[in-house]
Design a protein around this motif. Structure first.
Motif, mmCIF file in Angstrom:
data_model
loop_
_atom_site.group_PDB
_atom_site.id
_atom_site.type_symbol
_atom_site.label_atom_id
_atom_site.label_comp_id
_atom_site.label_asym_id
_atom_site.label_seq_id
_atom_site.Cartn_x
_atom_site.Cartn_y
_atom_site.Cartn_z
ATOM 1 N N TYR A 19 2.299 -24.200 -49.885
ATOM 2 C CA TYR A 19 2.244 -25.332 -50.792
ATOM 3 C C TYR A 19 2.264 -24.819 -52.229
ATOM 4 O O TYR A 19 1.673 -23.784 -52.534
ATOM 5 N N ALA A 21 0.813 -25.450 -55.723
ATOM 6 C CA ALA A 21 -0.355 -26.160 -56.240
ATOM 7 C C ALA A 21 -0.434 -26.030 -57.754
ATOM 8 O O ALA A 21 -0.038 -25.002 -58.328
ATOM 9 N N GLY A 90 0.783 -29.954 -54.303
ATOM 10 C CA GLY A 90 -0.558 -30.484 -54.491
ATOM 11 C C GLY A 90 -0.979 -30.309 -55.935
ATOM 12 O O GLY A 90 -0.790 -29.236 -56.515
ATOM 13 N N SER A 99 -5.179 -41.472 -56.497
ATOM 14 C CA SER A 99 -4.329 -40.703 -55.581
ATOM 15 C C SER A 99 -3.295 -41.580 -54.907
ATOM 16 O O SER A 99 -2.209 -41.109 -54.555
ATOM 17 N N HIS A 132 1.147 -34.903 -53.855
ATOM 18 C CA HIS A 132 -0.124 -35.619 -53.765
ATOM 19 C C HIS A 132 -1.053 -35.080 -54.833
ATOM 20 O O HIS A 132 -1.124 -33.865 -55.062
ATOM 21 N N ALA A 139 -10.420 -31.321 -56.608
ATOM 22 C CA ALA A 139 -9.687 -30.227 -55.961
ATOM 23 C C ALA A 139 -10.568 -28.987 -55.864
ATOM 24 O O ALA A 139 -10.601 -28.308 -54.825
ATOM 25 N N ALA A 324 -6.250 -28.364 -54.088
ATOM 26 C CA ALA A 324 -5.086 -29.234 -54.277
ATOM 27 C C ALA A 324 -4.122 -29.103 -53.100
ATOM 28 O O ALA A 324 -3.563 -30.094 -52.609
ATOM 29 N N PHE A 328 -3.206 -31.992 -50.284
ATOM 30 C CA PHE A 328 -1.834 -32.364 -49.896
ATOM 31 C C PHE A 328 -1.656 -32.248 -48.384
ATOM 32 O O PHE A 328 -1.040 -33.107 -47.755
ATOM 33 N N TYR A 331 -3.133 -35.230 -46.763
ATOM 34 C CA TYR A 331 -2.278 -36.382 -47.013
ATOM 35 C C TYR A 331 -1.040 -36.343 -46.131
ATOM 36 O O TYR A 331 -0.644 -37.348 -45.528
#
Length: 337
Positions: A19, A21, A90, A99, A132, A139, A324, A328, A331
Motif C-alpha cells: 500500500y 501511505a 491510505g 472517511s 481511503h 492512523a 493509514a 485502507f 476498508y
C-alpha cells in the motif's frame, strides 16, 4: 467508504500486498510503501521508500492538495518503474476527516484553508487507485494498536504530544471517530492551566494543548518567566534545563505534564482503556515529565483505572503510515466482503 463512527479492524487476507501511505501534517507530508503482515502473526510491517515534502500549510489548502496530488502521482510512477505493485492508497491527514466522503470537515489554524478539501477524490482521480483516508492521529493510533505498544490491549487511547496534541480511541482494531469525527481530541480537553492561553482551535477558555504541547510548554514557560530566568528556545531546551536541575524549568515541565496527566485521567475515566500509548517529540522530555504525568493521572483516575499503563509508542514516524495502510486494508476488505 467506511461505516459512520468506526473504521473496521483489519482482516488480514492480504498476503504481501503493498500500500502507498501518506501522513499529512502541518509541517511535512510523509509517504512510504507499506507491506502489512497478518495481525495474528508476530511479524512487523515493512515501511520502505519513505519520502517527505514540506506541507507549506501557510500557502493554503488548495496549494497543499495540489502538491499532495503531484507527490502521489510521482510516487506511483516510481513504484511502477521499480515493479512494485500498489493495490491502494491510505492517507492519514491533519484535521477532522470524514472517511465516508474523503473530505476534510474542519482544521485548526495550523492548516489554513484545509477544511473542505476533497482529498480522496483528488488523489484517486490522479492515480487511478482506490483511496481511503482517516485522521492522522487516528492512523497513528491504529498503527500502534495493531503493531506497536498497544498490541495485545483490546481498547487503547493513543495520544500524540508534539507541536500540538491529538488522540485516538482504538477498540479491537477499530478507530472510534464519534458522531462528528472528533472523538479522541485530547488536546481540546479542558484544564484550568490553559485558561487565557490561545488554543489552535481558537478558544482561550482553557484547553490543555496550549500549555502541554511542545509549543505550549514553551509558551507556558515564557508567560510565567521571572526576569532573572533566561528565555528558552523551545520545549526541548526546557527539558534539558530541567534535567540539569534548573528549578524554574522543573516547575514548568512538572506543571504542564501533571495537567496533561489529569486530562488523560478524565478521558480514562470516560472510556476505560486497557492502555494509554503516548508518542511525539514531548515524550522525550525526560523523567521529570513522565513522573509528573503519571502523578497527575493517578490523582485524577478512578481507583480501578490507576494501574492503567502509560506506555511510550514504539513505531515512531512509521506509525501513521502503517495505520493509514491498515485502515485502507480494512476498508478494502469491507468493500469486497
Amino acid at each position: 467508504m467506511s461505516g459512520v463512527g468506526t473504521t473496521d479492524g483489519v482482516s488480514m487476507a492480504n498476503g504481501e500486498r503493498r500500500y502507498l501511505a501518506f501522513d499529512i501534517g502541518g509541517t511535512k507530508i510523509a509517504s512510504g510503501v507499506v507491506s502489512l503482515p497478518s495481525v495474528d502473526s508476530l511479524a512487523q510491517p515493512v515501511v520502505a521508500d519513505v519520502e517527505m515534502i514540506p506541507t507549506l500549510a501557510d500557502r493554503g489548502g488548495d496549494d497543499v492538495r495540489e502538491r499532495l496530488v503531484e507527490f502521489a502521482v510521482r510516487r506511483i510512477e516510481r513504484c511502477a518503474h521499480d515493479g512494485v505493485d500498489i493495490v491502494g492508497v491510505g492517507i492519514g491527514s491533519a484535521g477532522v476527516v470524514d472517511s465516508s466522503s474523503g473530505v476534510i470537515l474542519s482544521a485548526t489554524d495550523l492548516m489554513p484553508g484545509w477544511a473542505g478539501q476533497h482529498i480522496t477524490a483528488a488523489v484517486g482521480e490522479a492515480t487511478g487507485l482506490p483511496v481511503h483516508m482517516v485522521g492522522d492521529v487516528g492512523a497513528h493510533g491504529i498503527g500502534e494498536a495493531l503493531y506497536g505498544a498497544g498490541r495485545g490491549y483490546p481498547i487503547m487511547l493513543s495520544v500524540g504530544v508534539g507541536t500540538g496534541i491529538g488522540g485516538a480511541v482504538v477498540d479491537h482494531g477499530r478507530l472510534i471517530t464519534g458522531a462528528h469525527g472528533v472523538a479522541g481530541h485530547v488536546g481540546h480537553m479542558p484544564h484550568g492551566l490553559g485558561t487565557g492561553m490561545r488554543c489552535s482551535c481558537g478558544t482561550t477558555s482553557g484547553h490543555i494543548e496550549p500549555v502541554a504541547s511542545g509549543t505550549g510548554i514553551a509558551d507556558l514557560f515564557e508567560s510565567r518567566r521571572p526576569d532573572d530566568v533566561a528565555p528558552a528556545a523551545n520545549a526541548a531546551a526546557i527539558a534539558r534545563r530541567a534535567a540539569a536541575g534548573e528549578r524554574y524549568a522543573v516547575e514548568i515541565l512538572t506543571m504542564s505534564a501533571r495537567a496533561l496527566g489529569e486530562c488523560l485521567a478524565g478521558m480514562g475515566n470516560l472510556i476505560d482503556p486497557a492502555a494509554i500509548v503516548l508518542s511525539g517529540s514531548v515524550v522525550n522530555a525526560g523523567e521529570v515529565w513522565w513522573r509528573a504525568l503519571r502523578e497527575g493521572f493517578a490523582d485524577g483516575a478512578l481507583p480501578l483505572l490507576r494501574s492503567t499503563p502509560l506506555l511510550r509508542g514504539r513505531l515512531g514516524g512509521d506509525a501513521p503510515l502503517i495505520g493509514a495502510a491498515a485502515a485502507f486494508a480494512a476498508y478494502s476488505d469491507i468493500c469486497h466482503a
